[in-house]
Write a protein that holds these residues in place. Structure first.
Motif, PDB file in Angstrom:
ATOM      1  N   GLN A   1      -4.803   8.176  -3.269  1.00 35.95           N
ATOM      2  CA  GLN A   1      -5.053   7.787  -2.097  1.00 35.95           C
ATOM      3  C   GLN A   1      -5.860   8.722  -1.044  1.00 35.95           C
ATOM      4  N   LEU A   2      -5.148   9.961  -1.197  1.00 39.83           N
ATOM      5  CA  LEU A   2      -5.864  11.045  -0.408  1.00 39.83           C
ATOM      6  C   LEU A   2      -7.006  11.314  -0.582  1.00 39.83           C
TER       7      LEU A   2
ATOM      8  N   ARG B   1      -0.355   8.656  -4.827  1.00 41.20           N
ATOM      9  CA  ARG B   1      -0.477   9.106  -3.399  1.00 41.20           C
ATOM     10  C   ARG B   1      -1.639   9.961  -3.332  1.00 41.20           C
TER      11      ARG B   1
ATOM     12  N   SER C   1      -4.145   1.250   5.364  1.00 43.35           N
ATOM     13  CA  SER C   1      -3.556   1.252   4.056  1.00 43.35           C
ATOM     14  C   SER C   1      -3.117   2.848   3.455  1.00 43.35           C
ATOM     15  N   TYR C   2      -3.316   3.691   4.231  1.00 42.38           N
ATOM     16  CA  TYR C   2      -2.960   5.264   4.037  1.00 42.38           C
ATOM     17  C   TYR C   2      -1.814   5.610   4.759  1.00 42.38           C
TER      18      TYR C   2
ATOM     19  N   LEU D   1      -0.979  11.437   8.279  1.00 38.95           N
ATOM     20  CA  LEU D   1      -0.923   9.793   8.137  1.00 38.95           C
ATOM     21  C   LEU D   1       0.589   9.378   8.228  1.00 38.95           C
TER      22      LEU D   1
ATOM     23  N   GLU E   1      -1.693  14.693   5.016  1.00 34.14           N
ATOM     24  CA  GLU E   1      -0.512  13.958   4.713  1.00 34.14           C
ATOM     25  C   GLU E   1       0.067  13.766   6.119  1.00 34.14           C
TER      26      GLU E   1
ATOM     27  N   ASP F   1       0.728  -1.346  -0.068  1.00 35.32           N
ATOM     28  CA  ASP F   1      -0.061   0.172   0.268  1.00 35.32           C
ATOM     29  C   ASP F   1       0.723   1.309   0.062  1.00 35.32           C
TER      30      ASP F   1
ATOM     31  N   LEU G   1      -9.501   8.992   0.601  1.00 30.90           N
ATOM     32  CA  LEU G   1      -9.683   9.092   2.238  1.00 30.90           C
ATOM     33  C   LEU G   1     -10.637  10.246   2.317  1.00 30.90           C
TER      34      LEU G   1
END
Length: 250
Positions: free
Chosen positions: A19-20, A16, A112-113, A41, A38, A8, A23
């Motif tokens: 991903q953000l 990335r 996962s993040y 996380l 960021e 991940d 979320l």
């Protein structure tokens, strides 16, 4: 032969950012500054590997913890006007416990993040309840910083509603839980009544619980038993925080 990436971890900036975005969609919040999210996380193990000056989520976690406790306290105060302080304290402890926050973290797929150091990655940090609980608080802190209290309040209130539906409804025996967790270390909790006020038909008790002579929890209730349970609930939160700090240092 190139070294494989941990599960991940994004291969590129574009991945990335995707991903953000995912979320943010799960949170129902759009950040004006995704850099704040960021940081929320970024585990300290990752920051330490990157070198001095790399921010990680602990400051946001500190802020998110305060916001969450205020929102939960306000929610319970307004939702349950018939409950005593001791009963409200027990319910708050249940809703902000490591287990409850880790449940939220798993539902949001926060593991996962996260950006973790190599050692934390190998140790299964993405699934560790304490780390997930920390990340939930850090994300809430990031929402507060980026969007303000109103948005953070709405998000945390939604989380409270979800937890009330998904967590077991039965009242927990916090005194027994505290006793069990301390037994393995050879320590014993000691409860002390520090205040008893009011007429016989409406007494109010304030109790402190001590471990090794240090006060680690305090609670109020309409009976000694209720006050002791509230104090034990607060002590369990203290114990959770101690163990989470210890795990981060290891």
């Amino acid at each position: 032969m190139p070294r494989s990436r941990p599960r991940d971890v994004p291969a590129s900036l574009e991945e990335r950012l995707a991903q953000l975005d995912a979320l943010q969609q799960a949170l129902g919040v759009r950040f004006r500054d995704r850099g704040v999210l960021e940081v929320a996380l970024r585990h300290d193990s990752f920051a330490h590997e990157r070198g001095a000056g790399t921010e990680h989520y602990e400051r946001l976690e500190f802020l998110g913890d305060a916001v969450l406790n205020l929102v939960v306290s306000d929610y319970l105060f307004r939702q349950y006007p018939e409950r005593s302080e001791g009963e409200l304290a027990k319910e708050r402890a249940r809703l902000v416990s490591e287990a409850a926050l880790a449940h939220l973290g798993r539902r949001l797929r926060l593991g996962s993040y996260l950006l973790l150091g190599r050692g934390e990655e190998r140790g299964g940090g993405r699934e560790r309840p304490g780390l997930l609980a920390d990340a939930v608080e850090a994300v809430l802190g990031a929402v507060y910083v980026d969007a303000g209290y109103g948005v953070a309040h709405a998000l945390a209130t939604r989380w409270v509603g979800e937890l009330l539906q998904s967590l077991p409804a039965r009242a927990e025996d916090f005194k027994s839980h505290l006793q069990e967790r301390l037994q393995g270390t050879g320590r014993q909790p000691r409860y002390r009544i520090v205040e008893a006020v009011g007429p016989d038909h409406a007494r109010s008790f304030r109790v402190r619980v001590e471990v090794d002579g240090d006060v680690v929890g305090e609670g109020r209730g309409r009976s000694k038993k209720e006050a002791e349970q509230a104090a034990a609930a607060e002590a369990l939160r203290w114990l959770d925080a101690v163990e989470r700090r210890r795990a981060r240092r290891s």
